[in-house]
Design a protein around this motif. Structure first.
Motif, PDB file in Angstrom:
ATOM      1  N   UNK A 148       2.384   1.597  16.168  1.00 17.73           N
ATOM      2  CA  UNK A 148       2.926   0.007  16.158  1.00 17.73           C
ATOM      3  C   UNK A 148       3.130  -0.211  17.556  1.00 17.73           C
ATOM      4  N   UNK A 149       3.876   0.751  18.396  1.00 19.29           N
ATOM      5  CA  UNK A 149       4.239   0.449  19.647  1.00 19.29           C
ATOM      6  C   UNK A 149       3.032   0.403  20.637  1.00 19.29           C
ATOM      7  N   UNK A 179       8.278   0.479  10.323  1.00 23.53           N
ATOM      8  CA  UNK A 179       7.162   0.954  10.940  1.00 23.53           C
ATOM      9  C   UNK A 179       6.224  -0.077  11.364  1.00 23.53           C
ATOM     10  N   UNK A 180       6.556  -1.341  10.920  1.00 20.58           N
ATOM     11  CA  UNK A 180       5.607  -2.408  11.201  1.00 20.58           C
ATOM     12  C   UNK A 180       4.378  -2.579  10.872  1.00 20.58           C
ATOM     13  N   UNK A 211       6.147   8.060   8.742  1.00 19.07           N
ATOM     14  CA  UNK A 211       6.833   7.036   9.416  1.00 19.07           C
ATOM     15  C   UNK A 211       6.823   7.102  10.948  1.00 19.07           C
ATOM     16  N   UNK A 212       7.147   8.408  11.399  1.00 20.69           N
ATOM     17  CA  UNK A 212       7.235   8.427  12.791  1.00 20.69           C
ATOM     18  C   UNK A 212       6.143   8.121  13.469  1.00 20.69           C
ATOM     19  N   UNK A 213       4.995   8.601  13.085  1.00 22.93           N
ATOM     20  CA  UNK A 213       3.794   8.609  13.755  1.00 22.93           C
ATOM     21  C   UNK A 213       3.365   7.114  13.478  1.00 22.93           C
ATOM     22  N   UNK A 246       6.447   2.754  -5.639  1.00 21.27           N
ATOM     23  CA  UNK A 246       5.369   2.183  -4.924  1.00 21.27           C
ATOM     24  C   UNK A 246       5.882   0.995  -4.073  1.00 21.27           C
ATOM     25  N   UNK A 247       6.501   0.146  -4.553  1.00 19.20           N
ATOM     26  CA  UNK A 247       7.113  -0.859  -3.632  1.00 19.20           C
ATOM     27  C   UNK A 247       7.946  -0.572  -2.657  1.00 19.20           C
ATOM     28  N   UNK A 248       8.968   0.443  -2.921  1.00 17.55           N
ATOM     29  CA  UNK A 248       9.939   0.759  -2.030  1.00 17.55           C
ATOM     30  C   UNK A 248       9.425   1.520  -0.960  1.00 17.55           C
ATOM     31  N   UNK A 249       8.317   2.292  -1.212  1.00 14.46           N
ATOM     32  CA  UNK A 249       7.593   3.089  -0.121  1.00 14.46           C
ATOM     33  C   UNK A 249       7.097   2.182   0.719  1.00 14.46           C
ATOM     34  N   UNK A 250       5.987   1.208   0.142  1.00 12.33           N
ATOM     35  CA  UNK A 250       5.278   0.328   0.959  1.00 12.33           C
ATOM     36  C   UNK A 250       6.223  -0.611   1.825  1.00 12.33           C
TER      37      UNK A 250
END
Ligand code: KIV
Length: 288
Positions: free
Chosen positions: A79-80, A114-115, A72-74, A103-107
């Motif tokens: 995204x930015x 993270x956009x 998520x950090x990467x 799977x849905x929660x992760x997506x």
């Protein structure tokens, strides 16, 4: 088309139109903000923050250990850096396999935190159900068949897949099942080009190849491979378009030489002080 010089973000419709027009789709991986900006400015269509980050930027020996927080950090950094290309987040090993709701929660985290425009997951089998659940939750999904590095051990290592008729049939069935589950695209990794051709006749969604021959609707390469940053041996399908590692090593070695020899920093790299202020400072110090 752009508004005030800002390029219009691409859509899934644009990718479908490219497939229909026979115009190749270009995807690269990226893992940080400057790389994302470079990819966007170079005009690529899609950027994948692959879990290959585990090996290329985090130094793990496989993609398996990378965590959600690391991905998520990467992905947020990438995204930015994007204005035009579509952003694909790669769901890390262990973050989606156990249940549809996981799977849905992760997506959702990849989209919300993270956009991401799309998320990618690996394999057929139970992954087909996970893909269907994520699509039903309103998130576009990229499937990934052939060599799926998260299950490399089960596949007998990092080797081409689908090289016998039976094995190829399994790859084709996985791809068709992922399409039926609602995937928007499918990555085909390290499969014979004959199998890609047969898939092209059967799939209606765009395919993105990596080591899958020239018939796929698009191609993806790993950033560190294509720019020659990764030091290790490259897979057969890698073509290096630059030698950034050698250029970087030469640059850093030259910097070290100049620091050691006193050549750097030169006067033009420093800041000056007016002579009267220097004199005043010396007086102040002397009066202490
Ligand atoms: O993680 C990754 O970079 C990938 C690509 C090789 C498709 O999955």
């Amino acid at each position: 088309m752009s508004v005030a010089g800002v390029p219009r973000p691409l859509t899934l419709g644009d990718l479908a139109a490219k497939k229909d027009a026979g115009e190749p789709i270009v995807m690269v991986t990226a893992y940080d903000h400057p790389s994302a900006q470079i990819a966007d400015e170079a005009g690529v269509d899609m950027v994948l923050v692959g879990d290959s980050a585990a090996m290329t930027v985090l130094g793990y020996s496989s993609t398996v250990p990378v965590t959600m927080d690391e991905m998520l950090m990467l992905t947020r950094a990438v995204r930015r850096g994007l204005t035009r290309a579509l952003l694909v987040g790669d769901l890390p090993f262990g973050s989606y396999e156990a249940s549809d709701s996981l799977a849905v929660q992760t997506a959702q985290r990849f989209v919300k935190e993270a956009g991401c425009d799309l998320v990618k997951l690996e394999r057929g089998g139970t992954t087909v159900d996970r893909a269907r659940a994520i699509v039903a939750a309103g998130i576009p999904v990229v499937g990934h068949v052939g060599l799926t590095p998260q299950s490399a051990t089960a596949l007998g290592g990092y080797r081409a897949q689908g090289r016998t008729a039976d094995a190829a049939l399994a790859v084709i069935d996985d791809a068709l099942a992922l399409q039926d589950a609602g995937c928007s695209l499918i990555v085909l990794e390290a499969i014979p080009s004959e199998v890609t051709s047969l898939l092209q006749e059967r799939l209606t969604i765009p395919t993105i190849g990596i080591g899958a021959g020239a018939d796929a609707d698009g191609q993806v390469l790993v950033w560190h491979d294509l720019l020659g940053i990764y030091g290790g041996p490259a897979a057969k399908f890698v073509k290096r378009y630059a030698d950034v590692r050698a250029a970087s090593e030469a640059g850093v070695a030259e910097y070290a030489r100049e620091v050691r020899s006193g050549k750097y920093p030169a006067p033009e790299h420093g800041y000056g002080m007016p002579a009267d202020e220097v004199a005043k400072l010396k007086e102040l110090l002397a009066g202490r």
